[in-house]
Every structure is written in C-alpha cells, then in structure tokens.
Design a protein around this motif. Structure first.
Motif, PDB file in Angstrom:
ATOM      1  N   SER A   1     -31.056  -3.393 -20.022  1.00  0.00           N
ATOM      2  CA  SER A   1     -29.666  -3.399 -19.550  1.00  0.00           C
ATOM      3  C   SER A   1     -29.111  -4.803 -19.690  1.00  0.00           C
ATOM      4  N   VAL A   2     -27.805  -4.871 -19.689  1.00  0.00           N
ATOM      5  CA  VAL A   2     -27.163  -6.180 -19.724  1.00  0.00           C
ATOM      6  C   VAL A   2     -26.353  -6.341 -18.443  1.00  0.00           C
ATOM      7  N   ASP A   3     -26.552  -7.472 -17.775  1.00  0.00           N
ATOM      8  CA  ASP A   3     -25.757  -7.798 -16.586  1.00  0.00           C
ATOM      9  C   ASP A   3     -24.628  -8.739 -16.989  1.00  0.00           C
ATOM     10  N   ILE A   4     -23.429  -8.350 -16.635  1.00  0.00           N
ATOM     11  CA  ILE A   4     -22.287  -9.254 -16.841  1.00  0.00           C
ATOM     12  C   ILE A   4     -21.814  -9.633 -15.439  1.00  0.00           C
ATOM     13  N   SER A   5     -21.960 -10.918 -15.089  1.00  0.00           N
ATOM     14  CA  SER A   5     -21.564 -11.326 -13.740  1.00  0.00           C
ATOM     15  C   SER A   5     -20.319 -12.196 -13.783  1.00  0.00           C
ATOM     16  N   VAL A   6     -19.436 -11.940 -12.855  1.00  0.00           N
ATOM     17  CA  VAL A   6     -18.249 -12.778 -12.706  1.00  0.00           C
ATOM     18  C   VAL A   6     -18.328 -13.407 -11.319  1.00  0.00           C
ATOM     19  N   VAL A   7     -18.473 -14.734 -11.307  1.00  0.00           N
ATOM     20  CA  VAL A   7     -18.723 -15.466 -10.061  1.00  0.00           C
ATOM     21  C   VAL A   7     -17.485 -16.289  -9.718  1.00  0.00           C
ATOM     22  N   ASP A   8     -16.991 -16.154  -8.499  1.00  0.00           N
ATOM     23  CA  ASP A   8     -15.874 -17.020  -8.108  1.00  0.00           C
ATOM     24  C   ASP A   8     -16.179 -17.734  -6.810  1.00  0.00           C
ATOM     25  N   GLN A   9     -15.384 -18.761  -6.525  1.00  0.00           N
ATOM     26  CA  GLN A   9     -15.526 -19.522  -5.270  1.00  0.00           C
ATOM     27  C   GLN A   9     -14.312 -19.246  -4.396  1.00  0.00           C
ATOM     28  N   GLY A  10     -13.869 -17.998  -4.432  1.00  0.00           N
ATOM     29  CA  GLY A  10     -12.594 -17.655  -3.806  1.00  0.00           C
ATOM     30  C   GLY A  10     -12.690 -17.260  -2.353  1.00  0.00           C
ATOM     31  N   ILE A  11     -11.718 -16.447  -1.925  1.00  0.00           N
ATOM     32  CA  ILE A  11     -11.570 -16.137  -0.497  1.00  0.00           C
ATOM     33  C   ILE A  11     -12.667 -15.215   0.030  1.00  0.00           C
ATOM     34  N   GLY A  12     -13.368 -14.504  -0.879  1.00  0.00           N
ATOM     35  CA  GLY A  12     -14.426 -13.604  -0.437  1.00  0.00           C
ATOM     36  C   GLY A  12     -13.883 -12.330   0.183  1.00  0.00           C
ATOM     37  N   ILE A  13     -14.803 -11.444   0.548  1.00  0.00           N
ATOM     38  CA  ILE A  13     -14.414 -10.131   1.072  1.00  0.00           C
ATOM     39  C   ILE A  13     -15.201  -9.901   2.372  1.00  0.00           C
ATOM     40  N   PRO A  14     -14.516  -9.509   3.444  1.00  0.00           N
ATOM     41  CA  PRO A  14     -15.233  -9.262   4.701  1.00  0.00           C
ATOM     42  C   PRO A  14     -16.312  -8.195   4.495  1.00  0.00           C
ATOM     43  N   ALA A  15     -17.485  -8.389   5.138  1.00  0.00           N
ATOM     44  CA  ALA A  15     -18.630  -7.486   4.935  1.00  0.00           C
ATOM     45  C   ALA A  15     -18.258  -6.037   5.196  1.00  0.00           C
ATOM     46  N   ASP A  16     -17.417  -5.791   6.209  1.00  0.00           N
ATOM     47  CA  ASP A  16     -17.129  -4.389   6.539  1.00  0.00           C
ATOM     48  C   ASP A  16     -16.103  -3.753   5.601  1.00  0.00           C
ATOM     49  N   GLU A  17     -15.634  -4.501   4.610  1.00  0.00           N
ATOM     50  CA  GLU A  17     -14.693  -3.931   3.638  1.00  0.00           C
ATOM     51  C   GLU A  17     -15.389  -3.641   2.313  1.00  0.00           C
ATOM     52  N   LEU A  18     -16.614  -4.164   2.159  1.00  0.00           N
ATOM     53  CA  LEU A  18     -17.269  -4.084   0.838  1.00  0.00           C
ATOM     54  C   LEU A  18     -17.460  -2.651   0.351  1.00  0.00           C
ATOM     55  N   ASP A  19     -17.705  -1.737   1.288  1.00  0.00           N
ATOM     56  CA  ASP A  19     -17.914  -0.339   0.901  1.00  0.00           C
ATOM     57  C   ASP A  19     -16.667   0.281   0.302  1.00  0.00           C
TER      58      ASP A  19
END
Ligand code: ADP
Length: 272
Positions: free
Chosen positions: A185-203
C-alpha cells in the motif's frame, strides 16, 4: 504530539464486500433501502446547504440597494456577497464531484496513477491560498510511486486534504505532503501545524456537510464535503483514511491506497 497531550486516531475503514450468497441477497435488499435513505438525506441536505448562501446573497443585495448612499456599507456588503458566492461555487463544484464519484463506484477500469503528478497538481491548486497566508507547502518522502486507481479521484482526495491543511493552518506555518510504501500500500500523509480538531469531533468530520464549529472558521468558506469525498475515494479504492489531531498543534491525515507495481517512469536520461 507532546506526551500528556490528548490525541486520537480515527480510521474510516472500508469493509470487504459481503461473503456469503444467501446472506448477500438479504443484505442487498437492506443495502438498497439504505442507499435510498442516504440519497434522500443527501438531497435534503443539499437543498438546505444551497439555500443558505443563495438566501444570504439575496439579503445582501437588498441591503446594498438600501445603503446606496453609504459607500463604506456598500463595500462591506459587496465583500460578504463575494464570500457567499465563492462558497456557493465551491459547494456546487463539490456536489458535482461527489455525485461523479458515486457514479464511478465501484472503480471502472483502474490504472496506474503517478503520485508525483497528482501531488504537484494538488499543491498547485492550493498555491494561491498558501501564498496569501505565507504557508510553505513541502513535498517529501518516496518519489516515483504509483497507486492503482482512478487519477481524477485520487487527485480530488489529495487536493481536498492539502486545501484543508492550508485552510486550517495559521499564517507563516508549514504543510508537509509525504508518501511512503507499506506492504503493498502507499500512504499519502498531509501534515499541518494548524488549529487541530477536538478529540470528540474526530468521529464526525468525515460525514457529509459536517463542519467543526462552523462559526469558528466561517471565513474559510468550507462546505463540509471535502473529507466525505476523501473517504469515498478511499472506499472505492479499497483503502482507508486515518486522522491524528491535537487541538492547537495540528493534524495529520493519511490516505492509504493500493500500490501499483508497474514499471517506473522513464526519466529523460533513460530515453533514447
Ligand atoms: P470543509 O469544507 O468545511 O473544510 P471538510 O469535509 O473538508 O469540510 O472538513 C470537515 C471539517 O473538519 C472542517 O469543517 C474542519 O472543521 C475540520 N477539518 C478538516 N481538515 C482539517 C485540518 N487539516 N485541520 C483542522 N480541522 C480540519
């Protein structure tokens, strides 16, 4: 992430297609019903989402007429009208993209897709926005990789990830797009140093039209469709999309797609 800082991984995993024929028939009916429900919900959501900017543009044009002798107010209303019409345009474009993807599901005639091309086109698409915010978009990892799939779809997915990374980052930061191979498989990752996402919103962020606290970043003009497009592309390719995020620190989205083991592309020196 720093130790002690809460962070979470969420995986939108794609289950393999049904295995037993008898069960499959029953499942088929249920699936048909579900597909119809999803379609109806989608149409209802689309009409709601389209009505909001259309209504806003209409109100703003009324307001502009009323404020005809106040040039400062007219300018303010015109600015907001521009933002709303941009949002409307993006919404229409993404709705078309999503319905195109659904028409192409399952994948029709997959081919070798060269990731270097896809990534450079995706980065180009966000270049203006990145420059405006002085965000440096860097590309790294293994080059000359190919995945097995549909180029338009892979491009749509990667473009959405890069564009989100830029939208949800502060000025003067860095976005990194990297690729690596992992067991076929190939992993394509996009990494940012931005505002992030609250843990309870990730779903929920992969749901159609879902946006984390829309008021927080109204100015980004998001539609809530980008990540559902990414998830759909992962599904049609038999891959997956994962997210890691910590509020105030940044996010990493990783799209995993099947590798294509075709011949490497000839470089200019290789050509006769
Ligand atoms: P949108 O058009 O609003 O960006 P998406 O489906 O692409 O819609 O994303 C859903 C929500 O997930 C966004 O509204 C945003 O709140 C959050 N999100 C997506 N990508 C990122 C990111 N890189 N950093 C922080 N939040 C993000």
């Amino acid at each position: 992430a720093r130790p002690g800082v809460p962070s979470r991984y969420v995986t939108a995993r794609v289950a393999p297609l049904g295995s037993r024929l008898v069960l499959a028939l029953v499942e088929d009916r249920t699936r048909e019903k579900r597909v119809e429900e999803v379609r109806r919900d989608f149409v209802a959501n689309v009409s709601h989402e389209l009505k909001t900017p259309v209504g806003a543009i209409r109100l703003l044009s009324d307001a502009m007429q009323d404020a005809a002798d106040d040039p400062e107010a007219v300018r303010r209303f015109a600015d907001r009208m521009f933002t709303e019409s941009e949002r409307l345009g993006k919404l229409v474009q993404q709705i078309i993209e999503l319905s195109r993807l659904q028409a192409d599901d399952p994948l029709d005639a997959p081919v070798a897709v060269h990731l270097d091309d896809v990534i450079s086109t995706a980065v180009d698409t966000s270049r203006m926005d990145a420059e405006t915010k002085n965000i440096q978009v860097m590309v790294g990892g293994t080059s000359d990789l190919q995945v097995f799939g549909n180029e338009q779809q892979v491009l749509a997915a990667v473009s959405n990830l890069v564009s989100n990374a830029v939208s949800y980052s502060e000025n003067d930061s860095t976005v990194l797009v990297t690729t690596r191979v992992d067991e076929g498989s190939v992993d394509i990752s996009v990494v940012d140093q931005g505002i992030g996402i609250p843990a309870d919103e990730l779903d929920r962020i992969f749901e159609r039209f879902y946006r984390v606290d829309p008021a927080r970043h109204r100015s980004t003009g998001g539609t809530g469709l980008g990540l559902s497009i990414v998830k759909h592309v992962a599904a049609t390719h038999g891959g997956e999309v994962r997210v890691w995020s910590a509020e105030g620190q940044g996010s990493t989205f990783t799209l995993t797609l099947p590798q294509h083991f075709g011949a490497e592309r000839k470089t200019q020196e290789d050509s006769p």
